[in-house]
Design a protein around this motif. Structure first.
Motif, PDB file in Angstrom:
ATOM      1  N   LYS A  20       0.825  -1.211   0.000  1.00 26.77           N
ATOM      2  CA  LYS A  20       0.000   0.000   0.000  1.00 26.77           C
ATOM      3  C   LYS A  20       0.856   1.257   0.000  1.00 26.77           C
ATOM      4  N   ILE A  21       1.903   1.292   0.843  1.00 28.52           N
ATOM      5  CA  ILE A  21       2.724   2.500   0.904  1.00 28.52           C
ATOM      6  C   ILE A  21       3.434   2.743  -0.422  1.00 28.52           C
ATOM      7  N   GLY A  22       3.827   1.667  -1.090  1.00 23.84           N
ATOM      8  CA  GLY A  22       4.442   1.824  -2.397  1.00 23.84           C
ATOM      9  C   GLY A  22       3.454   2.347  -3.427  1.00 23.84           C
ATOM     10  N   ARG A  23       2.293   1.716  -3.489  1.00 26.82           N
ATOM     11  CA  ARG A  23       1.283   2.096  -4.489  1.00 26.82           C
ATOM     12  C   ARG A  23       0.767   3.514  -4.272  1.00 26.82           C
ATOM     13  N   GLU A  24       0.511   3.877  -3.006  1.00 27.67           N
ATOM     14  CA  GLU A  24      -0.203   5.127  -2.729  1.00 27.67           C
ATOM     15  C   GLU A  24       0.710   6.298  -2.430  1.00 27.67           C
ATOM     16  N   LYS A  25       1.925   6.041  -1.952  1.00 30.89           N
ATOM     17  CA  LYS A  25       2.796   7.132  -1.525  1.00 30.89           C
ATOM     18  C   LYS A  25       4.094   7.215  -2.334  1.00 30.89           C
ATOM     19  N   VAL A  26       4.890   6.153  -2.266  1.00 25.05           N
ATOM     20  CA  VAL A  26       6.260   6.259  -2.754  1.00 25.05           C
ATOM     21  C   VAL A  26       6.339   6.240  -4.280  1.00 25.05           C
ATOM     22  N   ILE A  27       5.655   5.309  -4.918  1.00 27.14           N
ATOM     23  CA  ILE A  27       5.725   5.251  -6.381  1.00 27.14           C
ATOM     24  C   ILE A  27       5.167   6.523  -7.021  1.00 27.14           C
ATOM     25  N   PRO A  28       3.991   7.017  -6.602  1.00 24.00           N
ATOM     26  CA  PRO A  28       3.530   8.288  -7.181  1.00 24.00           C
ATOM     27  C   PRO A  28       4.507   9.434  -6.947  1.00 24.00           C
ATOM     28  N   ALA A  29       5.139   9.466  -5.770  1.00 25.58           N
ATOM     29  CA  ALA A  29       6.117  10.523  -5.488  1.00 25.58           C
ATOM     30  C   ALA A  29       7.320  10.409  -6.402  1.00 25.58           C
ATOM     31  N   MET A  30       7.791   9.191  -6.608  1.00 21.36           N
ATOM     32  CA  MET A  30       8.922   8.990  -7.519  1.00 21.36           C
ATOM     33  C   MET A  30       8.559   9.392  -8.945  1.00 21.36           C
TER      34      MET A  30
END
Length: 339
Positions: A20-30
């Motif tokens: 979830k943190i990857g999908r919702e936070k980190v990947i969009p930020a990257m």
């Protein structure tokens, strides 16, 4: 992004897991940063990896973590896997020559993390404590250094949320679940950043869920030497909340507008109380995940200052040694030395 950043080639990331943190936070930020390019994602279920890749606009999907690590087009690996998998895949990726940004905690114990000290010197390996990149934390540290509250002596932290789902990885003991590993590290990092010191001994009172065995409520007292201390309460089965208060010899500094889960679209505030007067300083919105990713990319491209701003293995070990001491204190009922 600075003028110098414009000359940097984007770092090509692969992501291990569809968390979830990857999908919702980190990947969009990257993906929002010109310094990053997310080129691959892996899951143990190839169909899920493909679905996530399509949803997130990622070119390549893999049905195993090993296949992604073997991809020569991937320069850096972001690891948001369950805690017990952090060390094995950090080792595998770094030994394959990949740079690694691993979610916190980078390991479940200090003993486990020590294996990371033997990695080859080339890859950048960092633990993802995003708060240290947010402007509110940088400004809070600057205010304290400037003497806004006099010499800081005491940090108080409260951080909580409610989650009793037995299937959730945070409630699975074998996966490194529990409050202390999941959010207790934020309290320890808060004290380290704001008091500019490392823990020397720790005392804990811990309540465990009778069904899952994980620590669901942890109260701690951490001595950082020279009269500096941290008191904290973290819990995973109570009303959500988070705040940080720093007491100094001449005043207090408070972060109470989402100091840990700061929203990228909402500003934050720092309250300083001194001599009976309160001053509120507004902090502009910022995406701490993007700032973290960009600092990591600059480090990968060889900027020493950027590498120093990251949470490296040695720093991660300090926090994990403190966690270990708190768990030992649960058993002994006494202060335990951090070391």
């Amino acid at each position: 992004m600075t003028t110098d950043d414009a000359a940097l080639a984007p770092v090509r990331f692969g992501v291990l897991g569809a968390s979830k943190i990857g999908r919702e936070k980190v990947i969009p930020a990257m993906r929002a940063s010109p310094l990053c390019e997310v080129v691959a994602i892996a899951s143990r279920d190839e169909a899920r990896a493909r679905a996530e890749a399509d949803a997130l606009g990622i070119a390549h999907a893999y049905g195993s973590y090993e296949a992604l690590i073997a991809d020569d087009d991937v320069e850096a690996v972001y690891i948001p896997l369950p805690n017990h998998l952090h060390v094995p895949y950090t080792l595998a990726a770094a030994q394959a020559g990949k740079h690694v940004l691993c979610e916190k905690p980078i390991a479940c114990t200090a003993a486990e993390a020590r294996a990371l000290r033997d990695l080859p010197p080339g890859p950048v390996v960092a633990e993802a404590y995003m708060i240290r990149h947010h402007p509110q934390w940088r400004r809070a540290r600057a205010l304290i250094a400037e003497g806004a509250i006099g010499a800081p002596t005491h940090v108080h932290v409260s951080f909580s949320f409610f989650n009793r789902d037995p299937a959730n990885i945070r409630n699975r003991l074998a996966y490194g679940g529990g409050a202390l590993l999941d959010i207790g590290g934020y309290a320890i990092m808060s004290a380290r950043l704001l008091l500019d010191a490392d823990p020397v001994r720790a005392l804990a009172v811990i309540d465990r869920d009778p069904d899952t065995g994980v620590d669901r409520e942890v109260g701690g007292l951490v001595d950082l030497g020279a009269g500096r201390r941290l008191t904290f309460a973290v819990g995973t089965q109570r009303a959500p909340g988070q705040w940080v208060r720093v007491e100094g010899k001449e005043g207090d500094l408070v972060l109470d507008a989402f100091p840990f889960n700061a929203r990228a679209d909402v500003g934050n505030r720092i309250r300083v109380v001194r001599a009976g007067e309160e001053c509120i300083e507004e902090v502009a919105p910022a995406d701490q995940y993007r700032l973290q990713a960009e600092a990591f990319c600059r480090a990968v491209r060889g900027e020493p200052a950027a590498r120093d701003a990251l949470t490296g293995v040695d720093s991660a070990l300090v926090t994990l040694r403190t966690v270990d001491a708190l768990f030992r204190s649960e058993r002994t009922g006494a202060f335990e030395t951090v070391g």
